[in-house]
Design a protein around this motif. Structure first.
Motif, mmCIF file in Angstrom:
data_model
loop_
_atom_site.group_PDB
_atom_site.id
_atom_site.type_symbol
_atom_site.label_atom_id
_atom_site.label_comp_id
_atom_site.label_asym_id
_atom_site.label_seq_id
_atom_site.Cartn_x
_atom_site.Cartn_y
_atom_site.Cartn_z
ATOM 1 N N PRO A 207 39.078 14.162 3.568
ATOM 2 C CA PRO A 207 38.090 13.272 2.958
ATOM 3 C C PRO A 207 38.339 11.852 3.480
ATOM 4 O O PRO A 207 39.470 11.502 3.818
ATOM 5 N N ARG A 251 35.091 18.784 1.152
ATOM 6 C CA ARG A 251 35.040 17.660 2.099
ATOM 7 C C ARG A 251 33.609 17.374 2.529
ATOM 8 O O ARG A 251 33.176 16.224 2.585
ATOM 9 N N THR A 254 31.736 15.391 0.065
ATOM 10 C CA THR A 254 32.056 13.953 0.066
ATOM 11 C C THR A 254 31.365 13.236 1.227
ATOM 12 O O THR A 254 30.866 12.121 1.062
ATOM 13 N N SER A 407 32.133 7.506 -4.837
ATOM 14 C CA SER A 407 31.540 8.849 -4.767
ATOM 15 C C SER A 407 32.558 9.877 -4.277
ATOM 16 O O SER A 407 32.611 11.006 -4.782
ATOM 17 N N THR A 408 33.395 9.476 -3.314
ATOM 18 C CA THR A 408 34.426 10.385 -2.805
ATOM 19 C C THR A 408 35.481 10.639 -3.874
ATOM 20 O O THR A 408 35.889 11.794 -4.104
ATOM 21 N N ILE A 411 34.068 13.111 -6.577
ATOM 22 C CA ILE A 411 33.983 14.514 -6.132
ATOM 23 C C ILE A 411 35.369 15.142 -6.047
ATOM 24 O O ILE A 411 35.596 16.274 -6.492
#
Length: 418
Positions: A207, A251, A254, A407-408, A411
């Motif tokens: 990520p 991944r 993301t 956002s990453t 998640i």
């Protein structure tokens, strides 16, 4: 395809050893009674990538001559000329199975479920000199690192290799991420449609932290500043990786969110470049996955990552410090920080794709954004260890947004909680 970068090996178009849909039934009927050779889930992606041309100029797994040439000289021969090639590829088998096979024989390759996925016209069955392979690919005789573990433990029972000519069925599409996995011909058609005269690929298996993301942004900006009508492809590797790596599905979620939210490069890009253009970074970034296994091979793998991307039609690839790096078990480095960049200056064979070298990046309070560390030698960056990032996510908390996009974080935290 003629206007795009040529495939590796001096070819006019990528290799195609894939069986068409109309030939599928006849192919399977013809393969049904052939001797069966199992292929591991990790090596299954190699079958498909040879077939679709990602591994051009290969038309099958390497015979012993080609295998040793790749180890000894870091090249592959194509049309009488040497082309860069740093990790040889063939199919591992047990000594027992090797004793039943010989050159001139045709076999069916099967996946871990026992289904036929390809046929192989064998042209060589040979012993796997594992110490030589590890020494030549990884540059060390030590075996306490992830790359050697794949060979000595993952392929412990396999002592021989198969070379030959391949024909394979098309790879089944993953329901979750299959739309992002295209053949070289499909990628080339997409690039032609975009009209870009340069396309830089960004390889990753993790990520993205903002510092990682900045490497893609920086490379794209380098090409635009050179006057290119350039685009960037976030091109994560989604084949077999280490068990502690984040799954490909998570991944990809993301990465997808970064682009759809138009967060890519937000706050970190060069406003003086983008504002006059009336654009921002997401306007020139697309997401495509590459299904092939990791070798954790540092400099050797950096060259292979470039070869895959040249076959896809990309003109450039981001090469960072410690590219494809994995340390020894005691944490010490196998390679120097810049070895993966420097190898491109010392290739023994032709490679057309060009690296865009990028150093380490970090967030700096003085400028309120991410920048290359080499521009801030006397300043302390905002830094959080990977261990602390993981601990934060495991608690369900958000990582400092100066380190990772919200956002990453969201998640990954949700994935870890479940």
């Amino acid at each position: 395809m003629s206007d795009l970068i040529a495939p590796h090996g001096g070819l006019s178009e990528p290799v195609c050893c894939t069986v068409s849909e109309s030939e599928k039934d006849a192919f399977l009927a013809g393969a049904a009674d052939l001797p069966k050779v199992p292929v591991s889930s990790a090596d299954l992606s190699t079958v498909y990538r040879i077939a679709d041309g990602t591994l051009s100029p290969l038309t099958g797994p390497m015979n012993s001559e080609a295998w040793n040439l790749a180890l000894d000289e870091k090249v592959v021969m194509s049309n009488g000329k040497k082309y860069a090639w740093t990790i040889p590829l063939a199919f591992p088998i047990t000594a027992e199975l090797a004793g039943t096979l010989s050159a001139g024989q045709k076999v069916a390759l099967t996946n871990p479920s026992g289904e036929i996925v390809a046929t192989l016209d064998i042209n060589d069955v040979y012993e796997w000199d594992k110490p030589k392979y590890i020494k030549c690919v990884y540059g060390t005789e030590r075996t306490d690192h992830p790359g050697a573990a794949m060979v000595m433990e993952g392929d412990k029972e396999n002592t021989h290799l198969l070379g030959g000519e391949l024909k394979a069925l098309p790879q089944p599409k993953s329901p979750a991420i299959g739309q992002y996995v295209l053949t070289p011909r499909e990628v080339r058609a997409l690039l032609a449609e975009k009209g870009w005269d340069a396309a830089v690929a960004f390889q990753t298996r993790n990520p993205l932290h903002r510092a990682h993301e900045y490497a893609l942004v920086y490379a794209l900006e380098v090409l635009l500043k050179e006057g290119k009508n350039a685009g960037a492809v976030l091109n994560p590797l989604i084949g077999e990786t280490k068990s502690d790596d984040v799954s490909a599905e998570i991944r990809m979620e993301t990465y997808e969110k970064l682009i759809t939210d138009r967060a890519m490069g937000d706050g970190d890009s060069d406003s003086e470049l983008w504002e006059p253009r009336g654009e921002s970074v997401p306007d020139r970034v697309i997401l495509l996955g590459l299904d092939i296994k990791m070798f954790y091979g540092g400099p050797s793998e950096a060259v292979m990552h470039a070869i895959y991307r040249q076959n896809m039609g990309y003109t450039n690839i981001v090469i960072g410090r410690k590219h494809a790096d994995a340390p020894f078990q005691d944490g010490t480095a196998i390679w120097g920080d810049f070895d993966a960049q420097e190898i491109f200056d010392n290739l023994n064979g032709e490679l057309l794709i060009k690296p865009v070298n990028v150093g380490f990046a970090a967030y700096y309070e003085s400028i309120g954004r991410v920048d290359l560390m080499e521009n801030h030698k006397d300043e302390k960056p905002v830094f959080i260890s990977g261990k602390d990032v993981r601990a934060t996510l495991l608690k369900g908390d958000m990582v400092d947004p100066r380190i990772m996009r919200p956002s990453t974080s969201k998640i990954l935290a949700e994935a870890m909680a479940s």
